[in-house]
Design a protein around this motif. Structure first.
Motif, PDB file in Angstrom:
ATOM      1  N   VAL A   1      -1.899 -32.744  -4.554  1.00 38.15           N
ATOM      2  CA  VAL A   1      -1.498 -34.137  -4.733  1.00 38.15           C
ATOM      3  C   VAL A   1      -2.276 -34.697  -5.915  1.00 38.15           C
ATOM      4  CG1 VAL A   1      -1.284 -36.402  -3.680  1.00 38.15           C
ATOM      5  CG2 VAL A   1      -1.098 -34.354  -2.265  1.00 38.15           C
ATOM      6  N   CYS A   2      -1.554 -35.121  -6.949  1.00 40.05           N
ATOM      7  CA  CYS A   2      -2.202 -35.619  -8.168  1.00 40.05           C
ATOM      8  C   CYS A   2      -1.339 -36.707  -8.789  1.00 40.05           C
ATOM      9  CB  CYS A   2      -2.430 -34.479  -9.151  1.00 40.05           C
ATOM     10  SG  CYS A   2      -3.369 -34.953 -10.624  1.00 40.05           S
ATOM     11  N   PRO A   3      -1.455 -37.951  -8.302  1.00 39.24           N
ATOM     12  CA  PRO A   3      -0.673 -39.049  -8.896  1.00 39.24           C
ATOM     13  C   PRO A   3      -0.991 -39.208 -10.374  1.00 39.24           C
ATOM     14  CG  PRO A   3      -1.697 -39.712  -6.823  1.00 39.24           C
ATOM     15  CD  PRO A   3      -2.297 -38.389  -7.177  1.00 39.24           C
ATOM     16  N   GLY A   4       0.064 -39.397 -11.160  1.00 36.58           N
ATOM     17  CA  GLY A   4      -0.118 -39.549 -12.600  1.00 36.58           C
ATOM     18  C   GLY A   4      -0.387 -38.251 -13.330  1.00 36.58           C
ATOM     19  N   GLY A   5      -0.219 -37.127 -12.650  1.00 41.07           N
ATOM     20  CA  GLY A   5      -0.605 -35.838 -13.219  1.00 41.07           C
ATOM     21  C   GLY A   5       0.247 -35.328 -14.343  1.00 41.07           C
ATOM     22  N   ALA A   6       1.353 -35.994 -14.657  1.00 46.49           N
ATOM     23  CA  ALA A   6       2.190 -35.571 -15.781  1.00 46.49           C
ATOM     24  C   ALA A   6       1.848 -36.307 -17.066  1.00 46.49           C
ATOM     25  CB  ALA A   6       3.665 -35.780 -15.454  1.00 46.49           C
ATOM     26  N   HIS A   7       1.037 -37.349 -17.012  1.00 43.07           N
ATOM     27  CA  HIS A   7       0.722 -38.146 -18.207  1.00 43.07           C
ATOM     28  C   HIS A   7       0.238 -37.260 -19.362  1.00 43.07           C
ATOM     29  CE1 HIS A   7      -1.834 -40.601 -20.891  1.00 43.07           C
ATOM     30  NE2 HIS A   7      -0.920 -41.529 -20.645  1.00 43.07           N
ATOM     31  N   PRO A   8       0.730 -37.495 -20.573  1.00 49.86           N
ATOM     32  CA  PRO A   8       1.495 -38.637 -21.092  1.00 49.86           C
ATOM     33  C   PRO A   8       3.009 -38.546 -20.895  1.00 49.86           C
ATOM     34  CG  PRO A   8       0.984 -37.152 -22.885  1.00 49.86           C
ATOM     35  CD  PRO A   8       0.304 -36.576 -21.667  1.00 49.86           C
ATOM     36  N   ALA A   9       3.491 -37.463 -20.277  1.00 48.11           N
ATOM     37  CA  ALA A   9       4.914 -37.391 -19.938  1.00 48.11           C
ATOM     38  C   ALA A   9       5.199 -38.348 -18.785  1.00 48.11           C
ATOM     39  CB  ALA A   9       5.302 -35.971 -19.570  1.00 48.11           C
ATOM     40  N   PHE A  10       6.458 -38.484 -18.440  1.00 42.33           N
ATOM     41  CA  PHE A  10       6.813 -39.387 -17.354  1.00 42.33           C
ATOM     42  C   PHE A  10       7.198 -38.599 -16.110  1.00 42.33           C
ATOM     43  CE2 PHE A  10      10.825 -38.440 -19.400  1.00 42.33           C
ATOM     44  CZ  PHE A  10      11.809 -38.557 -18.438  1.00 42.33           C
ATOM     45  N   ALA A  11       7.210 -39.299 -15.000  1.00 37.23           N
ATOM     46  CA  ALA A  11       7.707 -38.755 -13.742  1.00 37.23           C
ATOM     47  C   ALA A  11       8.808 -39.695 -13.278  1.00 37.23           C
ATOM     48  CB  ALA A  11       6.599 -38.662 -12.697  1.00 37.23           C
ATOM     49  N   GLN A  12      10.034 -39.223 -13.284  1.00 37.89           N
ATOM     50  CA  GLN A  12      11.192 -40.071 -12.976  1.00 37.89           C
ATOM     51  C   GLN A  12      10.968 -40.832 -11.673  1.00 37.89           C
ATOM     52  OE1 GLN A  12      14.185 -39.828 -15.088  1.00 37.89           O
ATOM     53  NE2 GLN A  12      14.538 -41.809 -14.124  1.00 37.89           N
ATOM     54  N   GLY A  13      11.049 -42.166 -11.774  1.00 40.37           N
ATOM     55  CA  GLY A  13      10.896 -43.007 -10.605  1.00 40.37           C
ATOM     56  C   GLY A  13       9.470 -43.423 -10.298  1.00 40.37           C
ATOM     57  N   TYR A  14       8.485 -42.876 -11.032  1.00 41.16           N
ATOM     58  CA  TYR A  14       7.078 -43.170 -10.749  1.00 41.16           C
ATOM     59  C   TYR A  14       6.385 -43.867 -11.918  1.00 41.16           C
ATOM     60  CZ  TYR A  14       7.385 -40.435  -6.473  1.00 41.16           C
ATOM     61  OH  TYR A  14       7.733 -39.989  -5.220  1.00 41.16           O
ATOM     62  N   TYR A  15       6.543 -43.373 -13.129  1.00 41.80           N
ATOM     63  CA  TYR A  15       5.949 -44.009 -14.314  1.00 41.80           C
ATOM     64  C   TYR A  15       6.670 -43.506 -15.559  1.00 41.80           C
ATOM     65  CZ  TYR A  15       3.247 -39.663 -13.739  1.00 41.80           C
ATOM     66  OH  TYR A  15       2.867 -38.363 -13.528  1.00 41.80           O
ATOM     67  N   ASP A  16       6.480 -44.254 -16.639  1.00 43.93           N
ATOM     68  CA  ASP A  16       7.223 -44.017 -17.871  1.00 43.93           C
ATOM     69  C   ASP A  16       6.432 -43.112 -18.822  1.00 43.93           C
ATOM     70  OD1 ASP A  16       9.295 -44.206 -19.658  1.00 43.93           O
ATOM     71  OD2 ASP A  16       9.157 -46.381 -19.932  1.00 43.93           O
ATOM     72  N   ARG A  17       7.102 -42.686 -19.850  1.00 42.09           N
ATOM     73  CA  ARG A  17       6.489 -41.888 -20.906  1.00 42.09           C
ATOM     74  C   ARG A  17       5.545 -42.750 -21.736  1.00 42.09           C
ATOM     75  NH1 ARG A  17       7.758 -40.392 -26.344  1.00 42.09           N
ATOM     76  NH2 ARG A  17       7.508 -38.164 -26.752  1.00 42.09           N
ATOM     77  N   ASP A  18       4.371 -42.210 -22.052  1.00 40.76           N
ATOM     78  CA  ASP A  18       3.383 -42.935 -22.850  1.00 40.76           C
ATOM     79  C   ASP A  18       3.581 -42.597 -24.325  1.00 40.76           C
ATOM     80  OD1 ASP A  18       1.192 -44.175 -23.970  1.00 40.76           O
ATOM     81  OD2 ASP A  18      -0.236 -43.470 -22.476  1.00 40.76           O
TER      82      ASP A  18
END
Length: 318
Positions: free
Chosen positions: A239-256
């Motif tokens: 479990v790693c919230p935000g673990g795709a940053h700077p990419a986005f996770a559809q429905g969770y956060y946007d691309r940086d």
């Protein structure tokens, strides 16, 4: 890297673990490590943990080698890259990757996107190779001796057997993917762009799934068609919230997008790149620490609104 994979993992066991423990248990020096996720759900946090733990001589397989690949190379983790598209996602170049390829310090096995897909398909299906037509007229086979031609055993359009290009299977030692959610056993759900993650997992000997959240079993069972990777193919759930940053996770956060633009300037300067890794990766305890340094204001700027999918009726016996 084409020997049979291990037997299926226990399906209902609780496979949740920390990122540190998952990487330590399933990655080793000299391994072929697949990091997949197309445009979104890129396993950046897992890549950072590989750098923190100092693994060496890795072969990285990634269909679209991007920022996390550049970071792993700069972290001295990588001796060979298997990829197709290489670049900083519309924002510029990958400085360290470019420098090492040009210096002959990094082996780069180049394929097309479809060539990479066919390698994963062959690996997942335990095939000796996978045929494809798209290299006809291309220069790619001239720079990659692993792309071969064979004679088809069947008549072609003109009635005679034809020559067709083939690519070898890809069976990573470990595949790491990022996803929106999973249960504790590893039944993993993805929506939005699904890429080639499932096939990359099936092709591997071991698989780590990193997710934004772990949800109860009944959530997964309520929408089974969204389960892209089943539990029996998964060794560890992180479990790693935000673990795709700077990419986005559809429905969770946007691309940086700001980060991608920054990375072009950072990676262009070897000293600045080393300093960045020391501060943001080696100087952080984990991805939570990394996000804390990023700052609440910047993270809040990546928040997304709601766009719910309509529910469907699976039906049940009365």
């Amino acid at each position: 890297m084409n020997e049979p994979v291990a037997e299926a993992r226990p399906s209902r066991a609780d496979k949740t673990t920390s990122m540190r423990e998952a990487i330590a248990a399933h990655v080793a020096d000299g391994d072929t490590v697949c990091l997949e996720g197309f445009t979104h759900l890129i396993p950046t946090a897992a890549g950072h943990e590989i750098i923190r733990q100092g693994f060496r001589d890795l072969t990285i397989a990634r269909m679209t080698a991007d920022v996390v690949t550049d970071q792993l190379i700069a972290g001295d983790c990588v001796s060979r890259l298997i990829s197709s598209f290489v670049g900083n996602s519309t924002a510029g170049s990958l400085g360290e990757l470019r420098r090492r390829v040009e210096a002959g310090a990094l082996r780069f096995d180049e394929y097309s996107h479809h060539g990479m897909i066919c390698r994963y398909l062959a690996g997942a299906q335990r095939l000796p190779f996978h045929p494809l037509r798209s290299y006809a007229g291309s220069d790619v086979p001239s720079v990659n001796p692993e792309i071969q031609q064979v004679t088809s055993p069947y008549p072609g359009p003109g009635g005679e057997p034809e020559r067709i290009y083939v690519v070898p299977p890809l069976n990573p030692d470990v595949t790491i993917i990022h996803a929106q959610r999973a249960d504790r056993a590893g039944n993993t759900q993805i929506w939005g762009l699904t890429g080639i993650q499932a096939e990359a997992v099936y092709a591997a000997r071991r698989a780590i799934v990193v997710v934004e959240e772990v949800v109860p079993d009944e959530v997964i069972r309520s929408d089974p068609n969204r389960t892209v990777v089943p539990a029996h193919a998964v060794d560890a759930v992180v479990v790693c919230p935000g673990g795709a940053h700077p990419a986005f996770a559809q429905g969770y956060y946007d691309r940086d997008g700001e980060f991608y633009r920054e990375w072009s300037r950072i990676s262009a300067d070897p000293r600045r790149l080393r300093d960045w890794l020391d501060e943001w990766v080696r100087g952080t305890a984990d991805h939570g620490d990394y996000l804390a340094r990023l700052g609440e204001e910047r993270w809040a700027g990546l928040s997304v609104g709601e766009a719910w999918s309509e529910p469907v009726n699976y039906g049940r016996r009365l």
